[in-house]
Design an enzyme around this catalytic site. Sequence first.
Site, PDB file in Angstrom:
ATOM      1  CE  LYS A   3      -3.733   2.134   2.779  1.00  0.00           C
ATOM      2  NZ  LYS A   3      -4.620   1.920   3.950  1.00  0.00           N
TER       3      LYS A   3
ATOM      4  CB  SER B 298      -7.762   3.727   2.977  1.00  0.00           C
ATOM      5  OG  SER B 298      -6.885   3.209   3.967  1.00  0.00           O
TER       6      SER B 298
ATOM      7  CB  SER C 238      -8.150   0.955   6.008  1.00  0.00           C
ATOM      8  OG  SER C 238      -8.895   2.112   6.307  1.00  0.00           O
TER       9      SER C 238
END
Length: 449
Positions: free
Chosen positions: A82, A157, A181
């Site tokens: 990420k 996210s 997330s």
Amino acid sequence: MTAATSPSLSIAEIGRAFSNGTLNSASLVDATFARIDALDARLCAFVHLDREGARAAAEASTARQAAGRARGPLDGVPVAIKDVIDVAGMPTRCHSRLMPDTPAPRDAAVVTRLRAAGAVILGKLATHEFAIGGPAFDLPMPPARNPWNSDHHPGGSSSGAGSAVAAGMVPLAIGTDTAGSVRNPASACGVVGLKPAYDVLSRDGVFPLAWSLDHVGLLTRSVADMATAAASLGIDVTGEAAVDGLRIGYVRHFHTRDMAATADVAAALDKVATGLAEAGAMVSEVELPPLGDFALINRVILQGEGFAVHAADLRTRPEAFSALTRKALLAGAFTSAEMLLAAYRHKRRLTAAVEASFASVDVLLTASSMEPACRIDDAAEIARSYMLHARAPFNVTGHPALAMGAGLSANGMPLSVQFAAPFGEERRLLAVAGAWERAMGGPMTPPIA
């Protein structure tokens, strides 16, 4: 599509193929990049690819394998990160125009562990801007999309992580989880998302959203892959945690009384409870504090700490943020020290209440998302549905939690379930998740070409 990049190929199967000589890391990485090239224009999961670095790491792994010096089950396995997590030589843009394109000088702690295990870092994955807000279209990079239906969002996210893993572009992705997330994209994309207990995986080298809530987590396609990856990163999942006789507390009130789930989500959760009982677990309903209490404390802390991280930029160049991010972060400007300190006190109370529940049960079963993922282009529907979940409790308390698929909705989108366990008992989560995965007939795979 080659066998090397099939969505059904597990980390264990990759390892066996390496061992019997039918596959090596270099050819696997080449095939993986080919799959990314074929799919990512539609899914937008990746924001940066390091083809040369990945190929060099794969060739080094291939040489180790040939010499009988493999570092473990992740040696030569493609992994993606990420883009709020530092990877040396790659920029950490946080999906934002505010961040520089300069490469990070060193790896985050979790990346250091991956490299030590021999994993091949392919690149960086899409996120919501600074890991908050939602899918935004007013940023330099587009939002990631859901491989079950690219008109739908993939959760966030850690959006690119969920999309890339579900689509078979990587068998393992590393994300972060502040209010769910990692578990949100796992739920939306039908993969397995583990948030270990707070600070089990170091946050060193991770751009913060809210220091006291942030966790580093993992996403994989199967529970077996999760167990392998977790152990390789130093998470204690050793020993057998038998499901037969395990006491499971079903927190039904989260999705019936506190926040209404759709009928298909509620039915899926009941099916999970029944399936685990048939596997030998003892399932009973338990009561925790209301879901709204956890959500409020999570929101106050996230807003207060998140504003502190971004206050200077919000004051001097607010226009550089996406509209969604700016709105989410500016709420923290009105979070007083009194409010924040009260939230920290209530955080301790809620943590104690969850901890007390484990005196009578071994694992908690709860909703994850109250609805399946909606269309990505429906801003009003995303705003309405995005907070309809039960993931925030375990960021507030820091307990380990795992989300995974629980079947499909009428329109073919994943439904989901969440499990939580006492501190230090990630292995219980994997035992229960494995039992449920077997009851489903195996991991969920999207119908993507």
